[in-house]
Structure formats: structure tokens, C-alpha cells
Design a protein around this motif. Structure first.
Motif, PDB file in Angstrom:
ATOM      1  N   ILE A 140       1.542   7.276  -6.323  1.00 29.63           N
ATOM      2  CA  ILE A 140       0.482   8.257  -6.593  1.00 29.63           C
ATOM      3  C   ILE A 140       0.998   9.665  -6.320  1.00 29.63           C
ATOM      4  CG2 ILE A 140      -1.768   9.092  -5.787  1.00 29.63           C
ATOM      5  CD1 ILE A 140      -2.530   6.112  -5.368  1.00 29.63           C
TER       6      ILE A 140
ATOM      7  N   CYS B 106      -1.856   3.533 -11.892  1.00 33.96           N
ATOM      8  CA  CYS B 106      -1.116   2.499 -11.170  1.00 33.96           C
ATOM      9  C   CYS B 106      -1.726   1.123 -11.411  1.00 33.96           C
ATOM     10  CB  CYS B 106      -1.119   2.796  -9.671  1.00 33.96           C
ATOM     11  SG  CYS B 106      -0.036   4.156  -9.181  1.00 33.96           S
ATOM     12  N   SER B 107      -3.053   1.075 -11.481  1.00 39.17           N
ATOM     13  CA  SER B 107      -3.735  -0.208 -11.637  1.00 39.17           C
ATOM     14  C   SER B 107      -3.500  -0.835 -13.004  1.00 39.17           C
ATOM     15  CB  SER B 107      -5.241  -0.028 -11.406  1.00 39.17           C
ATOM     16  OG  SER B 107      -5.906  -1.260 -11.330  1.00 39.17           O
TER      17      SER B 107
ATOM     18  N   LYS C  23       0.833  -1.208   0.000  1.00 37.74           N
ATOM     19  CA  LYS C  23       0.000   0.000   0.000  1.00 37.74           C
ATOM     20  C   LYS C  23       0.864   1.253   0.000  1.00 37.74           C
ATOM     21  CE  LYS C  23      -4.114  -1.895   2.285  1.00 37.74           C
ATOM     22  NZ  LYS C  23      -4.977  -1.835   3.497  1.00 37.74           N
TER      23      LYS C  23
ATOM     24  N   TYR D 195      -4.089   6.836  -9.329  1.00 37.80           N
ATOM     25  CA  TYR D 195      -4.428   5.524  -8.767  1.00 37.80           C
ATOM     26  C   TYR D 195      -4.842   4.565  -9.876  1.00 37.80           C
ATOM     27  CZ  TYR D 195      -6.744   2.227  -5.539  1.00 37.80           C
ATOM     28  OH  TYR D 195      -7.137   1.117  -4.827  1.00 37.80           O
TER      29      TYR D 195
ATOM     30  N   VAL E 289       2.400   2.002  -3.427  1.00 38.46           N
ATOM     31  CA  VAL E 289       1.423   2.589  -4.353  1.00 38.46           C
ATOM     32  C   VAL E 289       1.116   4.028  -3.956  1.00 38.46           C
ATOM     33  CG1 VAL E 289      -0.927   2.417  -5.235  1.00 38.46           C
ATOM     34  CG2 VAL E 289       0.455   0.358  -4.983  1.00 38.46           C
ATOM     35  N   ARG E 290       0.966   4.291  -2.670  1.00 40.03           N
ATOM     36  CA  ARG E 290       0.693   5.666  -2.231  1.00 40.03           C
ATOM     37  C   ARG E 290       1.817   6.606  -2.644  1.00 40.03           C
ATOM     38  NH1 ARG E 290      -1.233   3.078   3.141  1.00 40.03           N
ATOM     39  NH2 ARG E 290      -3.515   3.182   2.944  1.00 40.03           N
TER      40      ARG E 290
ATOM     41  N   PRO F  13      -5.105  12.519  -7.858  1.00 40.67           N
ATOM     42  CA  PRO F  13      -4.945  11.249  -7.143  1.00 40.67           C
ATOM     43  C   PRO F  13      -5.758  10.118  -7.759  1.00 40.67           C
ATOM     44  CG  PRO F  13      -5.157  13.041  -5.575  1.00 40.67           C
ATOM     45  CD  PRO F  13      -5.439  13.620  -6.932  1.00 40.67           C
ATOM     46  N   GLU F  14      -6.956  10.434  -8.231  1.00 40.76           N
ATOM     47  CA  GLU F  14      -7.806   9.396  -8.815  1.00 40.76           C
ATOM     48  C   GLU F  14      -7.216   8.866 -10.122  1.00 40.76           C
ATOM     49  OE1 GLU F  14     -10.024  11.903  -6.064  1.00 40.76           O
ATOM     50  OE2 GLU F  14      -8.851  12.396  -7.856  1.00 40.76           O
TER      51      GLU F  14
END
Length: 308
Positions: A261, A279-280, A254, A276, A257-258, A272-273
Motif C-alpha cells: 500500500i 491489493c485485494s 499484513k 488496499y 500488504v501494508r 490508501p483506500e
């Protein structure tokens, strides 16, 4: 050209911001380090499993340094570029009782010796591995006083065991004390992600590093860039990676990934959205190290080639 050399005798066994520096360097300077193997010289090409059983753990994982980097201040990032590595031609891999991912399954000591050249590592008859050298431990002194173990990785780097930190890679380390006080060790001829038995092909080496600074970077954890590839899709321009370092793999994942971001927002202006979701679909999570208790390392790899 001749470089300043930090000799193998200038090594220590714990992170400590009270240690006097053995050398002082300027940003942009290239320095050669002589690195003792992870056993601290206790194992040799003539060693056996009995020598593994007799290892003095107070002498394992030595790091060469510390080096004072002029201008480095808390809040900066020390940029360490791996310029080159010169191997010794031999290395060892061991099962050490009580150490490694499957320590409960392998309670007895075992030692395997390898020879290698630039062309590859002769691990077993019929088993040849690529020669992919890198330093497993690169770090700076923590801000907290006292001696801190070199074995687990931490927020200022250390025993990261990230196999992509080879020639051409750049590592960004959060600086917590003036001068950073950088040290390096634990050189490997080759390693798999995770380093699951606790050791790679451990080998003494010489390596050259170039230092620079990113002022006021305020990194929460180490980050790194890999060199560009010759070809092969979005990764052919290399990768930028963030790290999560924690005693729980889910927490480390986590955090990685943070931090990615945050990087995407800071460097590319993504919300941020959006970051995120990117990243996916584009970022790969990899377990870089899962044996150096109590902390594990998860790296989040962003292929720089996705940005046109």
C-alpha cells in the motif's frame, strides 16, 4: 568482459557489521561471486544420510563477502540485480532432524542427490524439474553490533529463499551501515515456495550480480522486481513485490500488504483506500519461506502490467 571476483574462500557464517570487507565496488559494477553450498562443503556427491546426521551447524549456510558498496549510506536501498548463474551440475536435498515445517513427522536424516543441466534437474527416475537457479541468501549487515545468525531472514534481507530472485530479478535491500556490507550464498538449482522440508536442491554455483543504489529509499523491509515474461496477461511485464518478515505468518502477511500500500501511494499516487482495494483484486500473497526459524517470509506480488 572480466569481472571482479569474490572467491569462495571469502565467506563467513554470521551477519556482523564489524567484519572487514573483502572487496569494494562502485554502483553500476558487476561482480562475480563463488558460492559454497548450504552445507559449507560438508556434503558432496558421495555423501550419505549419515553425513547429514553429522553436519556441523556452525558451518552451514555460509555467505560470500562482505562487499563494501561505495556511496551506500543508512536509509538508502542497495539494488542487487541478478545478472547470471553458473551451476556446478549437482545438488542435494536433505531432511535434517529438528529442521523444516514437518520436523515432528520426519525425525530421521535423509539425503537425496540430484544432477542437473540447463535443460532440467533429474530429481528421480521419471521426475524432471525445471532448472530455475537463484541465490537463497542475499543481505547486508544489520545496524546492531555483534554477530547475528545467517539462518533466519531479517529486515536487511538474508536467508529469504524467494525463488523468483533468479536471472534478471532486482532486489532492494535496506541499508543500515555505511557501505552496506553485502554478502550472498545458499544457491539453489530449483525450489518450491515455502521450501517446506528446509532444503531445496542445494548446489555450489558462480553468480554475477550488478549493484546500484536508490538513495534515501527508507525501505522497511526488502522488496524486489521480477523480469518481464514473453507473454501471458498482466504479469507479462513482470512483478514488483514487497515482503513481510516476522515470526508469525499473519503478521508477515499484513506487513507485506501494508508495504505494498505504501509503495502504491509513493509510486502511483493512489490513496490508501484505493491501494488496499487494488491489493485485494490484483496482488498475490505467497509464502516464500516457512522454515528458517524464527522468521517467515510472505511476499506480495503486484503485476506491473495492470498499469496501462
Amino acid at each position: 568482459m572480466p569481472y571482479k571476483t569474490v572467491h569462495r574462500g571469502h565467506h563467513h557464517f554470521g551477519w556482523d557489521n564489524g567484519l572487514p570487507p573483502v572487496a569494494q565496488v562502485s554502483p553500476g559494477e558487476v561482480v562475480e561471486f563463488e558460492v559454497v553450498d548450504a552445507s559449507g562443503g560438508q556434503l558432496s556427491p558421495a555423501s550419505t544420510a549419515e553425513d547429514v546426521a553429522r553436519l556441523d551447524f556452525a558451518r552451514v549456510n555460509p555467505v560470500t563477502g562482505p562487499v563494501f558498496v561505495e556511496g551506500a549510506e543508512p536509509g538508502d536501498a542497495l539494488v542487487v540485480e541478478v545478472v547470471g548463474l553458473e551451476g556446478s551440475g549437482w545438488g542435494w536435498t536433505a531432511i535434517i532432524p529438528g529442521f523444516g515445517l514437518l520436523a515432528e513427522d520426519f525425525p530421521k536424516p535423509h539425503l537425496h542427490l540430484s544432477r542437473y543441466t540447463q535443460e532440467g534437474v533429474e530429481f528421480l527416475p521419471g521426475v524432471r524439474l525445471p532448472y530455475s537457479p537463484f541465490p537463497g541468501t542475499l543481505g547486508v549487515a544489520p545496524g546492531a553490533p555483534g554477530v547475528h545468525s545467517v539462518v533466519p531472514p531479517r529486515e536487511v534481507g538474508g536467508n529469504l529463499d524467494i525463488r523468483d530472485l533468479g536471472e534478471g530479478a532486482r532486489l532492494y535491500l535496506p541499508v543500515q551501515v555505511p557501505g552496506a556490507l553485502f554478502s550472498v550464498g545458499d544457491t539453489h538449482a530449483v525450489q518450491g515456495d515455502g521450501e517446506v522440508c528446509g532444503t531445496a536442491v542445494e548446489s555450489p554455483m558462480r553468480l554475477t550480480l550488478r549493484f546500484d543504489l536508490k538513495k534515501a529509499a527508507h525501505l522497511p523491509r526488502p522488496a524486489f522486481e521480477t523480469p518481464a515474461r514473453a507473454a501471458g496477461g498482466p504479469g507479462d511485464r513482470g512483478f514488483f513485490a514487497t515482503t513481510g518478515i516476522a515470526p508469525d505468518l499473519m503478521v508477515a502477511a499484513k506487513d507485506a500488504v501494508r508495504y505494498m500500500i505504501d509503495h502504491l501511494g509513493r509510486e502511483y499516487g493512489l490513496s490508501p483506500e484505493a491501494a488496499y482495494m487494488l491489493c485485494s483484486v490484483a496482488v498475490d500473497l505467497r509464502i516464500s519461506e516457512v522454515v528458517d526459524a524464527p522468521n517467515w517470509v510472505v511476499s506480495a506480488y503486484l503485476p506491473k502490467g495492470v498499469f496501462l
